[in-house]
Write a protein that holds these residues in place. Structure first.
Motif, PDB file in Angstrom:
ATOM      1  N   UNK A 107       0.819  69.298  82.752  1.00  0.00           N
ATOM      2  CA  UNK A 107       1.082  67.905  82.671  1.00  0.00           C
ATOM      3  C   UNK A 107       1.985  67.495  83.957  1.00  0.00           C
ATOM      4  N   UNK A 108       1.146  66.637  84.859  1.00  0.00           N
ATOM      5  CA  UNK A 108       1.775  66.046  85.995  1.00  0.00           C
ATOM      6  C   UNK A 108       1.816  64.664  85.974  1.00  0.00           C
ATOM      7  N   UNK A 109       1.618  64.195  84.762  1.00  0.00           N
ATOM      8  CA  UNK A 109       1.873  62.491  84.499  1.00  0.00           C
ATOM      9  C   UNK A 109       3.270  62.094  83.874  1.00  0.00           C
ATOM     10  N   UNK A 110       3.476  62.937  82.985  1.00  0.00           N
ATOM     11  CA  UNK A 110       5.060  62.875  82.377  1.00  0.00           C
ATOM     12  C   UNK A 110       6.136  63.514  82.519  1.00  0.00           C
ATOM     13  N   UNK A 111       7.231  63.002  82.953  1.00  0.00           N
ATOM     14  CA  UNK A 111       8.261  63.947  83.459  1.00  0.00           C
ATOM     15  C   UNK A 111       9.134  64.470  82.286  1.00  0.00           C
ATOM     16  N   UNK A 112       9.924  65.376  82.431  1.00  0.00           N
ATOM     17  CA  UNK A 112      10.840  65.707  81.523  1.00  0.00           C
ATOM     18  C   UNK A 112      12.191  65.471  81.910  1.00  0.00           C
ATOM     19  N   UNK A 168      23.213  63.589  74.053  1.00  0.00           N
ATOM     20  CA  UNK A 168      22.156  64.006  75.042  1.00  0.00           C
ATOM     21  C   UNK A 168      20.792  63.374  74.524  1.00  0.00           C
ATOM     22  N   UNK A 169      19.918  62.967  75.341  1.00  0.00           N
ATOM     23  CA  UNK A 169      18.579  62.769  74.984  1.00  0.00           C
ATOM     24  C   UNK A 169      17.561  63.729  75.849  1.00  0.00           C
ATOM     25  N   UNK A 170      16.320  63.845  75.255  1.00  0.00           N
ATOM     26  CA  UNK A 170      15.491  64.902  76.036  1.00  0.00           C
ATOM     27  C   UNK A 170      14.050  64.201  75.959  1.00  0.00           C
ATOM     28  N   UNK A 171      13.359  63.819  76.944  1.00  0.00           N
ATOM     29  CA  UNK A 171      11.973  63.300  76.920  1.00  0.00           C
ATOM     30  C   UNK A 171      11.015  64.001  77.400  1.00  0.00           C
ATOM     31  N   UNK A 172      10.209  64.509  76.637  1.00  0.00           N
ATOM     32  CA  UNK A 172       9.020  65.254  77.202  1.00  0.00           C
ATOM     33  C   UNK A 172       7.742  64.780  76.570  1.00  0.00           C
ATOM     34  N   UNK A 173       6.440  65.015  77.251  1.00  0.00           N
ATOM     35  CA  UNK A 173       5.164  64.500  77.069  1.00  0.00           C
ATOM     36  C   UNK A 173       5.311  63.122  76.627  1.00  0.00           C
ATOM     37  N   UNK A 174       6.434  62.347  77.255  1.00  0.00           N
ATOM     38  CA  UNK A 174       6.335  60.834  77.223  1.00  0.00           C
ATOM     39  C   UNK A 174       7.074  60.526  75.786  1.00  0.00           C
ATOM     40  N   UNK A 175       7.619  61.279  75.163  1.00  0.00           N
ATOM     41  CA  UNK A 175       8.198  61.331  73.865  1.00  0.00           C
ATOM     42  C   UNK A 175       9.625  61.429  74.034  1.00  0.00           C
ATOM     43  N   UNK A 176      10.283  60.697  73.480  1.00  0.00           N
ATOM     44  CA  UNK A 176      12.012  60.886  73.036  1.00  0.00           C
ATOM     45  C   UNK A 176      12.088  61.677  71.823  1.00  0.00           C
ATOM     46  N   UNK A 177      12.598  63.176  72.163  1.00  0.00           N
ATOM     47  CA  UNK A 177      12.526  63.773  70.766  1.00  0.00           C
ATOM     48  C   UNK A 177      14.061  63.844  70.523  1.00  0.00           C
ATOM     49  N   UNK A 178      14.190  63.303  69.439  1.00  0.00           N
ATOM     50  CA  UNK A 178      15.376  63.126  68.606  1.00  0.00           C
ATOM     51  C   UNK A 178      15.600  64.390  67.830  1.00  0.00           C
TER      52      UNK A 178
END
Length: 540
Positions: free
Chosen positions: A454-459, A384-394
């Motif tokens: 946050x209405x710009x960066x999707x999760x 899995x990968x999770x992207x939040x606040x325009x960052x890919x949290x590894x």
């Protein structure tokens, strides 16, 4: 042969999945005002289980133009007759009916003159399951009578089916359809389709080589099903709608038993949020038997004798109230579903039926061969990968996604006269994402105290298998609602436990790439994609 004093064991228990989809009823010629209909001779291969469809909604249509006319409530049914209220207005000879899917388990063609449901479907990699049970309200009164300190009268009140739960290791993502509510698109990989020459639906269905196949109308897609039709012998299950058979075009086929078919090329589903009360449902058939698996009566109920050997209950109208998807460090991805159940029906002792469709194996499990064996493998945390606040949290060590439909139980005054039937109406939907991560900066804390949504960066949550199967969800408009920073006693890494609250999915924000045929399950010889003309089915 088992005897009456033998004990039921778990080795004889099976929990089968039964699709609940709109079911077309062709009636015998009947005109005028009617309050019951009898299945046409074209559909006598279906034997309905007594009162299985009690409380369901049945709609009447005019064949010319497939125009919706009226809705009715089913008050009872026999093997071939359905009674309903209120009576229809003037009914034409060619009018037809459709039983709505909610609470209506899909029947299958009869087996040796015994009724069956489309129940030989595998639930998946189930770790545990709780079949919905009936809770009965007890009323005890004194009636103002003295002479004893005991209650002088008691009776049973409302019956409520509750407690259904399924806990799975996720090897595919189709359950998200039942949590979110609708399938907006189905797209098979073009390389796995081959053209089938046929003179039409009748010729196709009578071809023995096409037994145990699936058909999809991609020009008249119905978001809440039926999405796939299944063939059993020469019959379609559920029956094709009249508009589906009027002008059939070419069919395209997928053979799933060769080593070059669906090893890496699958069907892509697009799921979206359902904002009406039409949340899809399914039934669960629980069968418990004392008999050996080789016994021809393993799943048979037809008399008091065999009733003591096989016990069958059907929980119908199951809607996903809460779906929890978890991925913990070094574990498989898991899904847990809490169900809202309309009713649990126990079969009458004189009901003649085969549980599990009379099959010794459940489909979608026993027939996986060669290159398809990887389909049974689960998704893993490491996939899995999770992207939040325009960052890919590894550096996330675990995460949990909760989808809650907040289904409310409702009962209505009606002529059904059954205290055990209720409806589950979805209300406020909400999402919650929580995770534990190793700390690299103070971004999450700053977002916690921020008052700006946050209405710009999707999760984006995404899980992939090496063979190409995928689960992907994209959320928008979110706040960080909580986080806890921990300082470990062992002087190890600092961690943060955070909760994020998105308001919803982006449009068509869930895609699932999988081997399974939704609303029928990819379980047999072939998957068929039919390109029929666009039907004009009117929604009530």
């Amino acid at each position: 042969m088992a005897v009456n004093d033998e004990i039921f064991l778990g080795s004889g228990a099976t929990l089968g999945f039964v699709p609940e989809v709109d079911f077309y009823i062709k009636k015998t010629t009947a005109t005028g005002v009617v309050s019951s209909i009898t299945l046409h001779s074209d559909q006598t291969h279906f034997l309905l289980i007594k009162d299985m469809y009690k409380g369901c909604t049945i709609d009447r249509y005019v064949l010319s133009g497939n125009v919706f006319t009226s809705s009715h409530t089913i008050t009872g049914n026999t093997t071939d007759t359905i009674s309903f209220t209120p009576a229809t207005a003037t009914t034409a000879a060619d009018d037809y009916f459709v039983i709505r899917g909610y609470g209506a388990p899909c029947p299958a063609p009869s087996n040796f003159s015994k009724a069956t449901l489309n129940a030989d479907n595998w639930l998946g990699l189930v770790e545990s399951a709780t079949f919905p049970n009936i809770e009965i309200e007890m009323k005890q009164l004194n009636l103002q009578l003295g002479g004893t300190r005991n209650f002088t009268h008691q009776y049973k009140g409302i019956e409520t089916a509750s407690g259904g739960n399924i806990n799975l290791v996720a090897n595919q993502g189709h359950w998200l359809y039942y949590a979110l509510g609708k399938c907006t698109a189905v797209t098979p990989h073009t390389d796995i389709l081959t053209t089938v020459t046929t003179s039409g639906v009748t010729a196709f269905a009578s071809n023995s080589a096409d037994n145990n196949a699936f058909v999809f109308d991609d020009t008249a897609h119905i978001e809440t099903g039926p999405i796939f039709y299944r063939t059993m012998g020469s019959k379609f299950v559920p029956p094709l709608m009249p508009s589906d058979v009027a002008t059939p075009a070419d069919l395209e086929r997928l053979d799933i038993l060769s080593t070059t078919d669906m090893a890496t090329k699958f069907v892509t589903y697009t799921f979206s949020e359902q904002n009406t009360s039409q949340l899809p449902s399914f039934a669960l058939e629980q069968s418990i038997s004392k008999l050996e698996s080789s016994d021809t009566y393993l799943t048979d109920i037809d008399s008091a004798d065999t009733e003591s050997h096989t016990f069958v209950r059907v929980a119908r109208g199951n809607r996903v109230n809460t779906l929890t998807m978890t991925a913990n460090e070094n574990e498989e991805v898991k899904m847990t579903m809490d169900l809202n159940t309309s009713a649990v029906t126990e079969l009458d002792i004189d009901t003649e039926m085969y549980a599990r469709r009379g099959q010794s194996n459940v489909e979608n499990f026993s027939n996986r061969k060669a290159a398809q064996s990887g389909h049974l493998e689960p998704f893993f945390f490491s996939d899995g990968t999770i992207t939040i606040y325009n960052q890919e949290l590894l550096k996330i060590t675990n995460f949990t996604l909760t989808i809650n439909n907040n289904i409310q139980d409702k009962r209505f005054i009606s002529a059904v006269k059954d205290r055990g039937i209720k409806q589950g109406i979805p209300s406020q939907r909400n999402y919650e994402i929580s995770f534990t991560a190793l700390v690299t900066d103070d971004k999450l804390f700053r977002e916690l105290v921020s008052s700006e949504e946050d209405v710009t960066n999707n999760i984006t949550l995404q899980f992939d298998k090496s063979n190409g199967e995928q689960i992907k969800l994209v959320f928008e408009n979110y706040f960080t609602s909580a986080n806890t920073w921990t300082i470990p006693d062992d002087k190890g890494p600092i961690t943060v436990e955070a909760t994020v609250m998105p308001r919803g999915l982006v449009t068509d924000g869930c895609t699932v790439i999988t081997h399974a045929a939704l609303m029928g399950w990819l379980n047999g010889q072939r998957l068929l994609i039919s390109r029929f003309f666009k039907k004009n089915k009117q929604k009530s």
